[in-house]
Scaffold this motif. Structure first.
Motif, PDB file in Angstrom:
ATOM      1  N   VAL A   1       0.843  -1.202   0.000  1.00 41.77           N
ATOM      2  CA  VAL A   1       0.000   0.000   0.000  1.00 41.77           C
ATOM      3  C   VAL A   1       0.875   1.249   0.000  1.00 41.77           C
ATOM      4  O   VAL A   1       0.644   2.196  -0.768  1.00 41.77           O
ATOM      5  N   ARG A   2       1.889   1.268   0.843  1.00 41.00           N
ATOM      6  CA  ARG A   2       2.773   2.436   0.930  1.00 41.00           C
ATOM      7  C   ARG A   2       3.430   2.727  -0.423  1.00 41.00           C
ATOM      8  O   ARG A   2       3.461   3.881  -0.888  1.00 41.00           O
ATOM      9  N   THR A   3       3.935   1.678  -1.060  1.00 42.66           N
ATOM     10  CA  THR A   3       4.594   1.851  -2.357  1.00 42.66           C
ATOM     11  C   THR A   3       3.624   2.376  -3.407  1.00 42.66           C
ATOM     12  O   THR A   3       3.947   3.310  -4.150  1.00 42.66           O
TER      13      THR A   3
ATOM     14  N   ASN B   1       1.296   7.227  -6.508  1.00 45.38           N
ATOM     15  CA  ASN B   1       0.012   7.834  -6.886  1.00 45.38           C
ATOM     16  C   ASN B   1      -0.900   6.841  -7.599  1.00 45.38           C
ATOM     17  O   ASN B   1      -1.661   7.217  -8.493  1.00 45.38           O
ATOM     18  N   ASN B   2      -0.823   5.590  -7.199  1.00 47.29           N
ATOM     19  CA  ASN B   2      -1.689   4.558  -7.767  1.00 47.29           C
ATOM     20  C   ASN B   2      -3.013   4.578  -7.029  1.00 47.29           C
ATOM     21  O   ASN B   2      -3.116   4.136  -5.888  1.00 47.29           O
ATOM     22  N   ALA B   3      -4.050   5.096  -7.693  1.00 40.32           N
ATOM     23  CA  ALA B   3      -5.367   5.231  -7.069  1.00 40.32           C
ATOM     24  C   ALA B   3      -6.193   3.964  -7.180  1.00 40.32           C
ATOM     25  O   ALA B   3      -7.299   3.904  -6.629  1.00 40.32           O
ATOM     26  N   ALA B   4      -5.706   2.983  -7.899  1.00 39.36           N
ATOM     27  CA  ALA B   4      -6.415   1.699  -8.038  1.00 39.36           C
ATOM     28  C   ALA B   4      -5.542   0.618  -7.429  1.00 39.36           C
ATOM     29  O   ALA B   4      -5.056  -0.288  -8.107  1.00 39.36           O
ATOM     30  N   GLY B   5      -5.326   0.725  -6.135  1.00 34.93           N
ATOM     31  CA  GLY B   5      -4.398  -0.158  -5.444  1.00 34.93           C
ATOM     32  C   GLY B   5      -4.790  -1.616  -5.513  1.00 34.93           C
ATOM     33  O   GLY B   5      -5.974  -1.966  -5.632  1.00 34.93           O
ATOM     34  N   SER B   6      -3.806  -2.478  -5.386  1.00 31.80           N
ATOM     35  CA  SER B   6      -4.039  -3.918  -5.484  1.00 31.80           C
ATOM     36  C   SER B   6      -4.536  -4.517  -4.177  1.00 31.80           C
ATOM     37  O   SER B   6      -5.046  -5.642  -4.164  1.00 31.80           O
ATOM     38  N   VAL B   7      -4.400  -3.799  -3.071  1.00 29.67           N
ATOM     39  CA  VAL B   7      -4.842  -4.308  -1.771  1.00 29.67           C
ATOM     40  C   VAL B   7      -6.234  -3.771  -1.473  1.00 29.67           C
ATOM     41  O   VAL B   7      -6.456  -2.561  -1.504  1.00 29.67           O
ATOM     42  N   GLY B   8      -7.162  -4.681  -1.193  1.00 29.03           N
ATOM     43  CA  GLY B   8      -8.512  -4.284  -0.819  1.00 29.03           C
ATOM     44  C   GLY B   8      -8.638  -4.295   0.691  1.00 29.03           C
ATOM     45  O   GLY B   8      -8.116  -3.431   1.381  1.00 29.03           O
TER      46      GLY B   8
ATOM     47  N   ILE C   1      -6.327   3.411   1.749  1.00 29.73           N
ATOM     48  CA  ILE C   1      -6.842   4.665   1.212  1.00 29.73           C
ATOM     49  C   ILE C   1      -6.930   4.648  -0.312  1.00 29.73           C
ATOM     50  O   ILE C   1      -7.706   5.380  -0.912  1.00 29.73           O
ATOM     51  N   ASN C   2      -6.159   3.772  -0.955  1.00 29.82           N
ATOM     52  CA  ASN C   2      -6.160   3.719  -2.413  1.00 29.82           C
ATOM     53  C   ASN C   2      -6.782   2.431  -2.951  1.00 29.82           C
ATOM     54  O   ASN C   2      -6.485   2.010  -4.069  1.00 29.82           O
ATOM     55  N   ALA C   3      -7.619   1.784  -2.154  1.00 30.37           N
ATOM     56  CA  ALA C   3      -8.251   0.538  -2.593  1.00 30.37           C
ATOM     57  C   ALA C   3      -9.004   0.760  -3.901  1.00 30.37           C
ATOM     58  O   ALA C   3      -9.661   1.786  -4.092  1.00 30.37           O
ATOM     59  N   ALA C   4      -8.915  -0.218  -4.795  1.00 31.60           N
ATOM     60  CA  ALA C   4      -9.492  -0.067  -6.134  1.00 31.60           C
ATOM     61  C   ALA C   4     -11.013   0.059  -6.094  1.00 31.60           C
ATOM     62  O   ALA C   4     -11.591   0.850  -6.836  1.00 31.60           O
ATOM     63  N   SER C   5     -11.666  -0.706  -5.269  1.00 34.40           N
ATOM     64  CA  SER C   5     -13.123  -0.651  -5.177  1.00 34.40           C
ATOM     65  C   SER C   5     -13.522  -0.474  -3.723  1.00 34.40           C
ATOM     66  O   SER C   5     -13.747  -1.440  -3.000  1.00 34.40           O
ATOM     67  N   LYS C   6     -13.602   0.765  -3.291  1.00 29.42           N
ATOM     68  CA  LYS C   6     -13.994   1.012  -1.912  1.00 29.42           C
ATOM     69  C   LYS C   6     -15.417   0.536  -1.630  1.00 29.42           C
ATOM     70  O   LYS C   6     -15.677  -0.023  -0.558  1.00 29.42           O
TER      71      LYS C   6
END
Length: 542
Positions: free
Chosen positions: A215-217, A222-229, A445-450
């Motif tokens: 998540v930190r990386t 600035n990846n707003a569609a993060g891989s961690v949900g 904070i950057n989860a792909a599908s909140k």
């Protein structure tokens, strides 16, 4: 309502809790036609019956339950934002220091005015908190107040459901237990697919810090569609993510099933001393137990007795791992020889009184752990402290050791039933008590599908989900639900949970034994410090 609602679930609505209690382990453990619970006007402060239902007195959205609304930060620029989501009210107060040209003499007046607006907004939110209906039907649930998660100011819960439909949620979860993995893969995953058309993907990790690093990386990129949900999380990893603003929320205390918990209770409001602030949804209540094949007369009942046993008749019959379960054993020694949260009453402070107290008492802990080190089980390759707790469990299963410590209250029962542990195995609580804490799920904070993450997190908090995790044959975990919540107390659910508890395996400590011996956790700052110092003074001791 924005967008279409998700398609109705394909299965028939499940049966009620009174019938669920007696069902076989391989049957569905779903909820049934349970009476709706009417939320009466908070200002009336009383319960009334409607169509056989029971009123649920809502938590008033005061500053304590809403969370911190006003933050005044010293520095060049301070932005104070209050959003009463659902009412569409947004207030922005910008304060610059005198070098920036703004009149800082008016700061106090601005904050005072903002506080007045906060009070007015809370009153409006309370007034709007009238005649809402809490239902167990997953497609008809509602937000329990006017407060909304960030980014969804005017959404109804059905809008969240609609936006979640068709999404994929990567659930980063500790991978060290086949039992917990099976619950996610074979109980949770098919239900969120069936109910909400969400593809849940379990991503197994041996250390939650790895998910935090991802998540930190991604946030730094600035990846707003993060891989961690969702992340299964608590303690120091939660503290790190909160401190670095890597978490989304508040959402957990605003979701429909938040009414099943007391978010003001210390067990939920604090995660090892860190305020949760609605950033985490309760998952399970963990209370550690000792597991042994020793007779009742032989088994150590206190930490000093454990030390004597390891040095005496238990030589080579005990060890502990380097991971978080092994660190649990280290903290037992810390509680005994240095003190628990009743002694270390505030966070660790470099060069402060708590640091001085720690420096005075911690050496006693390292001395005792080093005292038993020569007598611990040592494998053929010379390993004294296994990397992970499952390796310790294998030693126990093979009869190489006779004592273990675990966060799984029903671990002994589960492994006996699976044929891994001998039937004489017993889980028990020390006379001095055992450490307990709550674990949670959180959303980066950057989860792909909140929306998808919130829907899955809310369903994890559904009573049918908690009930399935409480069953010893599935998981056997304790739950942190609020037994005083009327929709739990007055609809048969307490009886269902009581049934599970009374049907517990004889190897599992009773509910009364667990409750009587429940020790609190140290603040996370000590948890981190203790692990670091254990490595320096015990693991890598000369």
């Amino acid at each position: 309502s924005r967008g279409r609602s998700p398609a109705p679930r394909s299965r028939n609505q499940p049966q009620g809790p009174s019938e669920m209690a007696g069902r076989a382990a391989n049957d569905e453990v779903d909820m049934g036609e349970i009476k709706n619970v009417v939320i009466d006007d908070y200002s009336k402060g009383k319960a009334s019956s409607t169509r056989g239902g029971t009123t649920l007195r809502p938590i008033a959205p005061t500053s304590a339950s809403v969370g911190p609304v006003v933050h005044v930060l010293l520095g060049l620029i301070t932005v104070v934002v209050l959003v009463c989501l659902g009412l569409g009210a947004a207030i922005y107060v910008e304060v610059k220091d005198s070098n920036g040209g703004a009149d800082c003499d008016g700061l106090a007046n601005q904050v005072s005015a903002l506080q007045d607006k906060v009070s007015q907004t809370e009153a409006s939110c309370t007034a709007a908190f009238t005649s809402e209906v809490y239902t167990f039907e997953v497609h008809k649930q509602k937000f329990p107040s006017c407060l909304r998660p960030p980014g969804y100011p005017n959404h109804a819960w059905t809008d969240i459901l609609a936006e979640a439909e068709g999404s994929t949620v990567n659930f980063y979860s500790w991978d060290g237990s086949n039992q917990t993995n099976s619950w996610i893969d074979y109980w949770l995953k098919p239900r969120v697919a069936d109910y909400f058309n969400i593809n849940l993907v379990r991503v197994g990790i041996d250390d939650t810090a790895k998910a935090v690093d991802i998540v930190r990386t991604e946030v730094n990129q600035n990846n707003a569609a993060g891989s961690v949900g969702l992340i299964w999380i608590n303690g120091d990893n939660f503290a790190v993510m909160k401190n670095e603003n890597l978490l989304y929320g508040p959402w957990a205390d605003r979701a429909p099933n938040s009414v099943s918990f007391d978010f003001l209770s210390p067990a939920i409001a604090l995660d090892k001393g860190i305020a949760t602030d609605g950033l985490e949804m309760p998952y399970n209540l963990a209370q550690s137990v000792f597991i042994t094949t020793l007779s009742q007369a032989e088994r150590p009942k206190t930490i000093p007795e454990l030390v004597d046993w390891v040095k005496g008749s238990g030589q080579g019959k005990f060890t502990y791992s380097q991971d978080f379960t092994g660190q649990l054993l280290v903290r037992f020694f810390f509680h005994e020889y240095a003190g628990g949260p009743e002694v270390f009453t505030s966070p660790y402070d470099n060069n402060g009184p708590m640091a001085a107290l720690y420096a005075q008492r911690a050496p006693l802990v390292w001395a005792k752990l080093n005292e038993i080190a020569p007598f611990l089980h040592t494998s053929a390759d010379g390993t004294k402290y296994p990397d992970e707790h499952p390796q310790v469990e294998d030693l126990f299963a093979n009869g190489d050791i006779q004592l273990d410590v675990s966060y799984g209250t029903s671990d002994a029962a589960t492994k006996i039933e699976a044929g891994l542990y001998p039937p004489t195995t017993k889980g028990y609580v020390l006379d001095s008590g055992t450490i307990s804490n709550t674990n949670f799920v959180a959303i980066p904070i950057n989860a792909a599908s909140k929306p998808g993450c919130m829907v899955v997190g809310n369903y994890i908090a559904q009573l049918e989900s908690m009930f399935s995790r409480a069953q010893p044959e599935r998981w056997g975990s304790l739950q942190s639900l609020n037994p005083k919540a009327p929709h739990i107390a007055n609809t048969g659910w307490l009886e269902a949970f009581d049934y599970v508890e009374t049907q517990s395996h004889s190897s599992t400590p009773t509910v009364e034994e667990l409750a009587a011996g429940r020790l609190g956790e140290l603040h996370v700052s000590y948890v981190i410090k203790i692990e670091e110092d254990w490595k320096a003074n015990v693991l890598n001791a000369p």
